[in-house]
Design an enzyme around this catalytic site. Structure first.
Site, PDB file in Angstrom:
ATOM      1  N   THR A 214       0.836  -1.208   0.000  1.00  0.00           N
ATOM      2  CA  THR A 214       0.000   0.000   0.000  1.00  0.00           C
ATOM      3  C   THR A 214       0.868   1.255   0.000  1.00  0.00           C
ATOM      4  O   THR A 214       0.560   2.234  -0.680  1.00  0.00           O
ATOM      5  CB  THR A 214      -0.964   0.001   1.200  1.00  0.00           C
ATOM      6  OG1 THR A 214      -1.779  -1.164   1.136  1.00  0.00           O
ATOM      7  CG2 THR A 214      -1.856   1.234   1.203  1.00  0.00           C
ATOM      8  N   CYS A 215       1.951   1.218   0.729  1.00  0.00           N
ATOM      9  CA  CYS A 215       2.841   2.383   0.825  1.00  0.00           C
ATOM     10  C   CYS A 215       3.466   2.713  -0.531  1.00  0.00           C
ATOM     11  O   CYS A 215       3.521   3.876  -0.933  1.00  0.00           O
ATOM     12  CB  CYS A 215       3.935   2.121   1.853  1.00  0.00           C
ATOM     13  SG  CYS A 215       3.299   1.676   3.483  1.00  0.00           S
TER      14      CYS A 215
END
Length: 162
Positions: free
Chosen positions: A48-49
């Site tokens: 996600t990052c």
């Protein structure tokens, strides 16, 4: 205690990898007399990052700066070499600061630490974004679900800067 809108950021020292080598960056150097967007991720290179959260800030960098922001920084509980590699691989070198909170001191002082030991990541930061003016938190967006980057994403911050 968790940091809140209206609170002053705690004093802290980050590490940042630059072309000239590692440097220390204090909260005073980063925030004093400035308007800064700071966002935090649980870990550099995590899905996600890397695929959602960071790209949104890189893609919207100019729009954010055009709204009176002096600087943008991302912080993670990773070592400075990992953060430096992430800056390079993402194309973010020179665009935003990639700050290492290597020992989670800043993250813990904010009350934003989360234990992700079950997933083998250990103590990390919650996912959040904030607008900081002269060291004071003016907006704070904390994700309820760590695998999402909606409340703390660049689109939300742009709305808050309007």
């Amino acid at each position: 205690m968790t940091i809140a809108v209206g609170d002053k950021l705690p004093n802290a020292t980050f590490k940042e990898k630059t072309a000239d080598g590692p440097v220390e960056v204090t909260t005073d150097q980063l925030f004093k007399g400035k308007r800064v967007v700071l966002f935090a991720v649980p870990g550099a290179f995590t899905p996600t990052c890397s695929l959602n959260h960071l790209p949104g800030y890189l893609e919207n960098r100019d729009a954010i700066l055009a709204r009176g922001v002096d600087d943008i920084a991302v912080v993670a509980v990773n070592d400075l070499h990992v953060m430096g590699a992430w800056a390079t691989s993402s194309g973010g070198v020179g665009k935003i600061h990639f700050l290492s909170d290597w020992n989670a001191a800043f993250t813990k002082a904010l009350g934003m630490d989360i234990d992700l030991s079950a997933g083998t990541l250990g103590i990390r930061s919650k996912r959040y974004s904030m607008l900081v003016e002269d060291g004071i938190v003016k907006a704070l967006n904390v994700e309820d679900v760590p695998s999402q980057a909606i409340a703390s994403g660049a689109a939300t911050m742009l709305e808050q800067l309007s």
